[in-house]
Design a protein around this motif. Structure first.
Motif, short mmCIF file in Angstrom:
data_model
loop_
_atom_site.label_atom_id
_atom_site.label_comp_id
_atom_site.label_asym_id
_atom_site.label_seq_id
_atom_site.Cartn_x
_atom_site.Cartn_y
_atom_site.Cartn_z
N PRO A 303 0.81 -1.23 0.00
CA PRO A 303 0.00 0.00 0.00
C PRO A 303 0.84 1.28 0.00
N MET A 304 2.04 1.24 0.63
CA MET A 304 2.89 2.43 0.63
C MET A 304 3.43 2.71 -0.78
N ILE A 305 3.85 1.65 -1.47
CA ILE A 305 4.35 1.84 -2.83
C ILE A 305 3.23 2.30 -3.75
N ASP A 306 2.05 1.74 -3.55
CA ASP A 306 0.92 2.12 -4.40
C ASP A 306 0.51 3.58 -4.17
N SER A 307 0.66 4.06 -2.93
CA SER A 307 0.34 5.47 -2.66
C SER A 307 1.36 6.38 -3.35
N LEU A 308 2.62 5.94 -3.40
CA LEU A 308 3.64 6.71 -4.14
C LEU A 308 3.33 6.70 -5.64
N ARG A 309 2.90 5.54 -6.13
CA ARG A 309 2.55 5.43 -7.55
C ARG A 309 1.43 6.40 -7.91
N ALA A 310 0.44 6.53 -7.03
CA ALA A 310 -0.69 7.42 -7.30
C ALA A 310 -0.24 8.88 -7.41
N VAL A 311 0.81 9.24 -6.68
CA VAL A 311 1.29 10.63 -6.69
C VAL A 311 2.24 10.90 -7.86
N TYR A 312 3.15 9.92 -8.13
CA TYR A 312 4.24 10.19 -9.06
C TYR A 312 4.07 9.56 -10.45
N ALA A 313 3.06 8.75 -10.66
CA ALA A 313 2.90 8.10 -11.97
C ALA A 313 2.75 9.12 -13.08
N ASP A 314 2.04 10.21 -12.81
CA ASP A 314 1.84 11.25 -13.84
C ASP A 314 3.06 12.14 -14.02
N ARG A 315 4.10 11.92 -13.23
CA ARG A 315 5.30 12.74 -13.33
C ARG A 315 6.46 11.97 -13.98
N GLY A 316 6.11 10.87 -14.64
CA GLY A 316 7.13 10.10 -15.36
C GLY A 316 7.86 9.06 -14.55
N VAL A 317 7.32 8.72 -13.35
CA VAL A 317 7.95 7.70 -12.52
C VAL A 317 7.16 6.40 -12.66
N ARG A 318 7.85 5.30 -12.90
CA ARG A 318 7.19 4.01 -13.05
C ARG A 318 7.58 3.09 -11.89
N PHE A 319 6.66 2.25 -11.47
CA PHE A 319 6.87 1.32 -10.36
C PHE A 319 6.71 -0.10 -10.86
N VAL A 320 7.67 -0.97 -10.50
CA VAL A 320 7.65 -2.36 -10.94
C VAL A 320 7.98 -3.26 -9.75
N GLY A 321 7.14 -4.24 -9.51
CA GLY A 321 7.44 -5.26 -8.51
C GLY A 321 8.12 -6.44 -9.19
N VAL A 322 9.16 -7.00 -8.56
CA VAL A 322 9.89 -8.13 -9.14
C VAL A 322 9.83 -9.31 -8.16
N ASP A 323 9.26 -10.41 -8.62
CA ASP A 323 9.18 -11.64 -7.82
C ASP A 323 10.06 -12.68 -8.48
N CYS A 324 11.19 -13.00 -7.82
CA CYS A 324 12.10 -14.00 -8.39
C CYS A 324 12.30 -15.19 -7.45
N TRP A 325 11.44 -15.31 -6.44
CA TRP A 325 11.60 -16.40 -5.48
C TRP A 325 10.47 -17.42 -5.53
N ASP A 326 9.26 -16.99 -5.85
CA ASP A 326 8.13 -17.92 -5.85
C ASP A 326 8.17 -18.82 -7.07
N GLU A 327 7.98 -20.12 -6.84
CA GLU A 327 8.05 -21.10 -7.92
C GLU A 327 6.70 -21.23 -8.63
N PRO A 328 6.70 -21.52 -9.94
CA PRO A 328 5.43 -21.67 -10.70
C PRO A 328 4.51 -22.73 -10.12
N THR A 329 5.09 -23.82 -9.59
CA THR A 329 4.26 -24.88 -9.01
C THR A 329 4.04 -24.70 -7.52
N GLY A 330 4.58 -23.60 -6.98
CA GLY A 330 4.44 -23.33 -5.54
C GLY A 330 3.57 -22.13 -5.28
N ASN A 331 4.17 -21.12 -4.63
CA ASN A 331 3.41 -19.95 -4.20
C ASN A 331 2.81 -19.14 -5.35
N LEU A 332 3.40 -19.23 -6.55
CA LEU A 332 2.90 -18.40 -7.66
C LEU A 332 1.46 -18.70 -8.01
#
Length: 359
Positions: A303-332
Motif C-alpha cells: 500500500p505504501m508503494i501504491d500510494s507513491l505510484r498514485a502521486v508520481y505516476a503522472d510525473r514520469g515515474v514508473r513502479f515495478v514489482g519483481v518476484d524472483c523467489w516464488d516457484e510456478p508450481t508453488g506460491n505463484l
C-alpha cells in the motif's frame, strides 16, 4: 569460593526440589495450576545439558492455504556462553543430509557423497540453521530457557484445560494468550506437557498476521536427555571421511554505484500475453521493488508503494514489482489472490533468481 561443579550441583538440586514441590502441590490440592506447570517445564529443562528427539512439524505460512509438513531427527547441546544459538546443533530430515553447528561453523553434510559445505559464522552465514525446516524442528526453548519466561509475563493470560494424551503420555494442556498488537491478533500457544517429567511434548502456535493465519505445531517423540556430548556434533561423527569445502558468498560482488547502468530486467509481466518482457529504463525513472508472496514486510510495503505510484505516476515515474523467489508450481499459484487482496496496481515481473544477485 564455590567451584563450578558445586554450583552446577546446587542448580540441579534446586531444580529437582522445584519439580518435587510442584508434584506435591498437585497431589495435596488436587489440581496443579497453569503457572506451576510452566515453572515445572523451565525447572526440568535447566536440569539437563543435552537432548535428542524425533520431531514432527506442521506449519502454515502467512496467507498460504497449503501446510508445510516435515519430520526430523534433532540433537541439541546447551552451551550458555554461545551467543549464536545457545549451544551445539545436529539436525537431519532424511538421514542422509545433516546440518551441524559446532559453536564455530555450520556444516551441511551429505553421507552419500562424503561431502560437507562449511559456512563461516564470522560472515553471518547462519541461514542453514535459520531455514524454515531447521527453525521449526529445533526446540529453541531448550537451548535458551529464558524464552519460556515470555510464557509467564504478567501481560499474558494462562489457562489450564482438561488433561489429554499425546502419543501414549498423559499430558497437562496449558494455553498462553499474548495481547494483540497492531498487525498481530489472536496470538496464543498451546502447550501439552507430560505429567511424568514436565517435558512439553507438543507445542502449537497460532496467530493472525495482517488478517492471515500463521500456524506451527512441533510434536516430539523419543525424548532422551544428557546422552549427547561435544563429539556428537563433530563432522567426523556424521561423515568420517568428509571432504570439507568452504561456502563462497556471491554477495561479495560490489554494490551498483551511482550512475552505473542498471542490469536488464527480463521476465514475464503478470497478465501479459508476450512470451518475454523487458523493463526499459530509457524513458522513465523506475522504482524496482523485490518481493515474494509469503514475506510479511513485502506485503506491508504494497500500500505504501501504491500510494507513491498514485502521486508520481503522472510525473514520469514508473513502479515495478519483481518476484524472483516464488516457484510456478508453488506460491505463484496464489499470485492472483495476492494481487486482488492487497490491491496491487503496478506491474509484477516474474523473473529468474539471478536477477536479484545482479542487483
Amino acid at each position: 569460593m564455590s567451584s563450578k561443579p558445586e554450583k552446577l550441583f546446587r542448580v540441579q538440586r534446586w531444580a529437582a526440589w522445584s519439580v518435587l514441590f510442584l508434584l506435591l502441590q498437585a497431589s495435596v490440592f488436587g489440581q496443579i495450576s497453569a503457572d506451576s506447570i510452566i515453572s515445572g517445564v523451565r525447572a526440568e529443562v535447566m536440569k539437563h545439558h543435552s537432548v535428542s528427539y524425533t520431531a514432527e512439524v506442521q506449519t502454515k505460512f502467512s496467507n498460504m492455504p497449503d501446510t508445510f509438513i516435515c519430520k526430523g531427527t534433532v540433537m541439541l547441546d546447551r552451551v550458555e556462553t554461545d551467543s549464536a544459538f545457545g549451544g551445539r546443533i545436529r539436525i537431519s530430515t532424511d538421514d542422509t543430509t545433516w546440518t551441524l553447528y559446532d559453536l564455530s561453523s555450520i556444516y551441511t553434510c551429505d553421507t552419500r557423497t562424503d561431502s560437507c559445505l562449511r559456512y563461516d559464522m564470522a560472515k553471518h552465514m547462519d541461514w542453514p540453521i535459520e531455514s524454515n525446516v531447521c527453525t521449526f524442528i529445533r526446540w529453541r526453548n531448550f537451548q535458551i530457557p529464558t524464552r519460556m519466561d515470555s510464557w509467564s509475563k504478567p501481560t499474558t493470560t494462562r489457562t489450564l484445560f482438561a488433561d489429554t494424551i499425546v502419543g501414549k503420555e498423559a499430558c497437562w494442556h496449558v494455553r498462553v494468550h499474548t495481547p494483540d498488537r497492531s498487525n498481530v491478533t489472536n496470538d496464543f500457544g498451546d502447550l501439552y506437557v507430560a505429567k511424568t517429567g514436565f517435558v512439553p511434548l507438543l507445542q502449537i502456535g497460532h496467530l493472525l498476521l495482517d488478517g492471515d493465519l500463521q500456524y506451527y505445531q512441533l510434536e516430539m517423540h523419543d525424548v532422551v536427555f544428557d546422552q549427547a556430548g561435544p563429539k556428537t556434533f563433530d563432522v567426523s561423527s556424521v561423515v568420517p571421511h568428509a571432504v570439507i569445502t568452504d561456502y563462497k558468498l556471491t554477495e561479495d560482488v560490489p554494490l551498483l554505484a551511482v550512475g552505473t547502468k542498471a542490469p536488464q530486467l527480463i521476465g514475464d509481466i503478470y497478465g501479459s500475453s508476450s512470451d518475454a518482457d523487458t523493463v526499459s529504463f530509457a524513458v522513465h525513472i523506475t522504482m524496482v521493488d523485490f518481493w515474494y508472496i509469503s514475506c510479511p514486510p513485502c506485503r506491508s510495503s504494497v500500500p505504501m508503494i501504491d500510494s507513491l505510484r498514485a502521486v508520481y505516476a503522472d510525473r514520469g515515474v514508473r513502479f515495478v514489482g519483481v518476484d524472483c523467489w516464488d516457484e510456478p508450481t508453488g506460491n505463484l499459484v496464489h499470485l492472483p489472490e495476492f494481487i486482488h487482496k492487497h490491491s496491487l496496481n503496478y506491474p509484477v515481473l516474474l523473473a529468474d533468481k539471478s536477477i536479484e544477485e545482479e542487483y
